[in-house]
Design a protein around this motif. Structure first.
Motif, PDB file in Angstrom:
ATOM      1  N   MET A  59      21.896  31.012  34.574  1.00  0.00           N
ATOM      2  CA  MET A  59      20.760  30.130  33.827  1.00  0.00           C
ATOM      3  C   MET A  59      20.992  28.739  34.359  1.00  0.00           C
ATOM      4  O   MET A  59      21.815  28.288  34.641  1.00  0.00           O
ATOM      5  N   PRO A  60      19.712  28.108  34.256  1.00  0.00           N
ATOM      6  CA  PRO A  60      19.619  26.661  34.233  1.00  0.00           C
ATOM      7  C   PRO A  60      20.536  25.786  33.309  1.00  0.00           C
ATOM      8  O   PRO A  60      20.862  26.640  32.430  1.00  0.00           O
ATOM      9  N   ILE A  61      20.558  24.675  33.473  1.00  0.00           N
ATOM     10  CA  ILE A  61      21.358  23.762  32.556  1.00  0.00           C
ATOM     11  C   ILE A  61      22.660  24.020  32.462  1.00  0.00           C
ATOM     12  O   ILE A  61      23.466  23.181  32.867  1.00  0.00           O
ATOM     13  N   MET A  62      23.091  25.107  31.810  1.00  0.00           N
ATOM     14  CA  MET A  62      24.394  25.521  31.733  1.00  0.00           C
ATOM     15  C   MET A  62      24.695  26.998  32.207  1.00  0.00           C
ATOM     16  O   MET A  62      23.934  27.886  31.271  1.00  0.00           O
ATOM     17  N   ASP A  63      25.346  27.679  33.007  1.00  0.00           N
ATOM     18  CA  ASP A  63      25.412  28.889  33.134  1.00  0.00           C
ATOM     19  C   ASP A  63      26.520  29.707  32.526  1.00  0.00           C
ATOM     20  O   ASP A  63      27.291  28.956  31.544  1.00  0.00           O
ATOM     21  N   GLY A  64      26.519  30.842  32.315  1.00  0.00           N
ATOM     22  CA  GLY A  64      27.213  31.557  31.398  1.00  0.00           C
ATOM     23  C   GLY A  64      28.812  31.513  31.692  1.00  0.00           C
ATOM     24  O   GLY A  64      29.609  31.621  30.801  1.00  0.00           O
ATOM     25  N   ILE A  65      29.019  31.359  33.081  1.00  0.00           N
ATOM     26  CA  ILE A  65      30.555  30.969  33.313  1.00  0.00           C
ATOM     27  C   ILE A  65      30.778  29.703  32.471  1.00  0.00           C
ATOM     28  O   ILE A  65      32.194  29.496  31.819  1.00  0.00           O
ATOM     29  N   ALA A  66      30.212  28.443  32.808  1.00  0.00           N
ATOM     30  CA  ALA A  66      30.492  27.328  31.915  1.00  0.00           C
ATOM     31  C   ALA A  66      30.662  27.488  30.423  1.00  0.00           C
ATOM     32  O   ALA A  66      31.539  26.802  29.635  1.00  0.00           O
ATOM     33  N   VAL A  67      29.470  28.628  29.835  1.00  0.00           N
ATOM     34  CA  VAL A  67      29.793  28.680  28.225  1.00  0.00           C
ATOM     35  C   VAL A  67      31.027  29.264  27.959  1.00  0.00           C
ATOM     36  O   VAL A  67      31.761  28.888  27.042  1.00  0.00           O
ATOM     37  N   LEU A  68      31.372  30.384  28.975  1.00  0.00           N
ATOM     38  CA  LEU A  68      32.698  31.170  28.613  1.00  0.00           C
ATOM     39  C   LEU A  68      33.965  30.091  28.593  1.00  0.00           C
ATOM     40  O   LEU A  68      34.717  30.201  27.945  1.00  0.00           O
ATOM     41  N   GLN A  69      33.870  29.224  29.566  1.00  0.00           N
ATOM     42  CA  GLN A  69      35.021  28.158  29.707  1.00  0.00           C
ATOM     43  C   GLN A  69      34.937  27.176  28.504  1.00  0.00           C
ATOM     44  O   GLN A  69      36.272  26.908  28.022  1.00  0.00           O
ATOM     45  N   ILE A  70      33.916  26.662  27.943  1.00  0.00           N
ATOM     46  CA  ILE A  70      33.715  25.970  26.734  1.00  0.00           C
ATOM     47  C   ILE A  70      34.402  26.669  25.554  1.00  0.00           C
ATOM     48  O   ILE A  70      34.990  26.313  24.839  1.00  0.00           O
ATOM     49  N   MET A  71      33.808  28.028  25.410  1.00  0.00           N
ATOM     50  CA  MET A  71      34.285  28.916  24.419  1.00  0.00           C
ATOM     51  C   MET A  71      35.977  28.956  24.332  1.00  0.00           C
ATOM     52  O   MET A  71      36.402  28.824  23.343  1.00  0.00           O
ATOM     53  N   ASN A  72      36.217  29.286  25.515  1.00  0.00           N
ATOM     54  CA  ASN A  72      37.823  29.674  25.647  1.00  0.00           C
ATOM     55  C   ASN A  72      38.610  28.224  25.319  1.00  0.00           C
ATOM     56  O   ASN A  72      39.802  28.537  24.905  1.00  0.00           O
ATOM     57  N   SER A  73      38.216  27.074  25.550  1.00  0.00           N
ATOM     58  CA  SER A  73      38.834  25.854  25.347  1.00  0.00           C
ATOM     59  C   SER A  73      38.605  25.423  23.826  1.00  0.00           C
ATOM     60  O   SER A  73      39.336  24.433  23.340  1.00  0.00           O
ATOM     61  N   ASP A  74      37.847  26.209  23.161  1.00  0.00           N
ATOM     62  CA  ASP A  74      37.652  25.754  21.796  1.00  0.00           C
ATOM     63  C   ASP A  74      38.137  26.739  20.822  1.00  0.00           C
ATOM     64  O   ASP A  74      37.651  27.876  20.670  1.00  0.00           O
ATOM     65  N   PRO A  75      39.209  26.313  19.895  1.00  0.00           N
ATOM     66  CA  PRO A  75      40.029  27.358  19.011  1.00  0.00           C
ATOM     67  C   PRO A  75      39.045  27.957  17.994  1.00  0.00           C
ATOM     68  O   PRO A  75      39.222  29.053  17.635  1.00  0.00           O
ATOM     69  N   LYS A  76      37.943  27.252  17.853  1.00  0.00           N
ATOM     70  CA  LYS A  76      36.908  27.887  16.994  1.00  0.00           C
ATOM     71  C   LYS A  76      36.172  29.076  17.610  1.00  0.00           C
ATOM     72  O   LYS A  76      35.707  29.921  16.599  1.00  0.00           O
ATOM     73  N   LEU A  77      36.028  28.802  18.856  1.00  0.00           N
ATOM     74  CA  LEU A  77      34.995  29.766  19.483  1.00  0.00           C
ATOM     75  C   LEU A  77      35.748  30.973  20.294  1.00  0.00           C
ATOM     76  O   LEU A  77      35.016  31.840  20.682  1.00  0.00           O
ATOM     77  N   GLN A  78      36.977  30.662  20.741  1.00  0.00           N
ATOM     78  CA  GLN A  78      37.608  31.442  21.509  1.00  0.00           C
ATOM     79  C   GLN A  78      38.051  32.915  21.096  1.00  0.00           C
ATOM     80  O   GLN A  78      38.107  33.650  22.041  1.00  0.00           O
ATOM     81  N   ASN A  79      37.691  33.219  19.816  1.00  0.00           N
ATOM     82  CA  ASN A  79      37.876  34.749  19.329  1.00  0.00           C
ATOM     83  C   ASN A  79      36.722  35.575  19.226  1.00  0.00           C
ATOM     84  O   ASN A  79      36.631  36.615  18.809  1.00  0.00           O
ATOM     85  N   ILE A  80      35.554  34.802  19.523  1.00  0.00           N
ATOM     86  CA  ILE A  80      34.202  35.579  19.459  1.00  0.00           C
ATOM     87  C   ILE A  80      33.958  36.518  20.631  1.00  0.00           C
ATOM     88  O   ILE A  80      34.198  36.034  21.697  1.00  0.00           O
ATOM     89  N   PRO A  81      33.901  37.665  20.594  1.00  0.00           N
ATOM     90  CA  PRO A  81      33.609  38.673  21.608  1.00  0.00           C
ATOM     91  C   PRO A  81      32.213  38.234  22.330  1.00  0.00           C
ATOM     92  O   PRO A  81      31.482  38.042  21.751  1.00  0.00           O
ATOM     93  N   VAL A  82      32.511  38.355  23.895  1.00  0.00           N
ATOM     94  CA  VAL A  82      31.327  38.214  24.555  1.00  0.00           C
ATOM     95  C   VAL A  82      31.068  39.235  25.549  1.00  0.00           C
ATOM     96  O   VAL A  82      32.100  39.738  26.191  1.00  0.00           O
ATOM     97  N   ILE A  83      29.958  39.875  25.551  1.00  0.00           N
ATOM     98  CA  ILE A  83      29.417  40.682  26.615  1.00  0.00           C
ATOM     99  C   ILE A  83      28.596  39.820  27.575  1.00  0.00           C
ATOM    100  O   ILE A  83      27.554  39.452  27.195  1.00  0.00           O
ATOM    101  N   VAL A  84      28.823  40.143  28.809  1.00  0.00           N
ATOM    102  CA  VAL A  84      28.048  39.423  29.884  1.00  0.00           C
ATOM    103  C   VAL A  84      27.209  40.348  30.482  1.00  0.00           C
ATOM    104  O   VAL A  84      27.463  41.368  30.472  1.00  0.00           O
ATOM    105  N   LEU A  85      25.869  39.922  30.462  1.00  0.00           N
ATOM    106  CA  LEU A  85      25.074  40.512  31.167  1.00  0.00           C
ATOM    107  C   LEU A  85      24.304  39.918  32.408  1.00  0.00           C
ATOM    108  O   LEU A  85      23.923  38.858  32.264  1.00  0.00           O
ATOM    109  N   THR A  86      24.374  40.542  33.444  1.00  0.00           N
ATOM    110  CA  THR A  86      23.729  39.854  34.678  1.00  0.00           C
ATOM    111  C   THR A  86      23.434  40.928  35.753  1.00  0.00           C
ATOM    112  O   THR A  86      23.796  42.044  35.689  1.00  0.00           O
ATOM    113  N   THR A  87      22.563  40.390  36.631  1.00  0.00           N
ATOM    114  CA  THR A  87      21.854  41.116  37.788  1.00  0.00           C
ATOM    115  C   THR A  87      22.949  41.074  38.927  1.00  0.00           C
ATOM    116  O   THR A  87      23.039  41.816  39.845  1.00  0.00           O
TER     117      THR A  87
END
Length: 124
Positions: A59-87
């Motif tokens: 994705m433009p602006i911020m890709d999914g890997i960056a989103v995962l890294q931010i979520m993992n570094s935030d205690p409030k977000l790190q336990n939310i399950p994420v399913i990655v969808l990609t080509t």
């Protein structure tokens, strides 16, 4: 009260298709959408009650890997399950190593996504 799911994809058609599939699942109560990673992180932080994220990687602006890294570094977000969808199959290992719980190659098939949502929802 059903699951609150965030669909993150820069392609509006992909978001609409995913939302159409999700609406058929009685366990899903609310579906939110974001068109890029930055918008997704803002929603996750502002709302604080999202149960699961379906995340595109490329994705433009911020890709999914960056989103995962931010979520993992935030205690409030790190336990939310994420399913990655990609080509891009080559991103699978990177996504899983960055904290994704599961991976689906596009085009997404309804039975695949529903099975993975059921499995992840049951471990919450």
């Amino acid at each position: 009260m059903g699951l609150k799911v965030l669909v993150v994809d820069d392609d509006m058609i992909n978001r609409k298709l995913m939302m159409a599939m999700l609406k058929k699942n009685p366990k899903i109560g609310e579906i939110l959408e974001a068109s890029d990673g930055q918008e997704a992180i803002t929603l996750l932080k502002d709302l604080g009650d999202i149960d699961m994220v379906l995340l595109d990687i490329i994705m433009p602006i911020m890709d999914g890997i960056a989103v995962l890294q931010i979520m993992n570094s935030d205690p409030k977000l790190q336990n939310i399950p994420v399913i990655v969808l990609t080509t891009d199959e080559s991103k699978k290992t990177e996504a899983l190593n960055s904290g994704a719980n599961d991976f689906i190659a596009k085009p997404v098939r309804e039975n695949d996504i529903m099975g993975k949502i059921e499995r992840l929802a049951s471990i919450q």
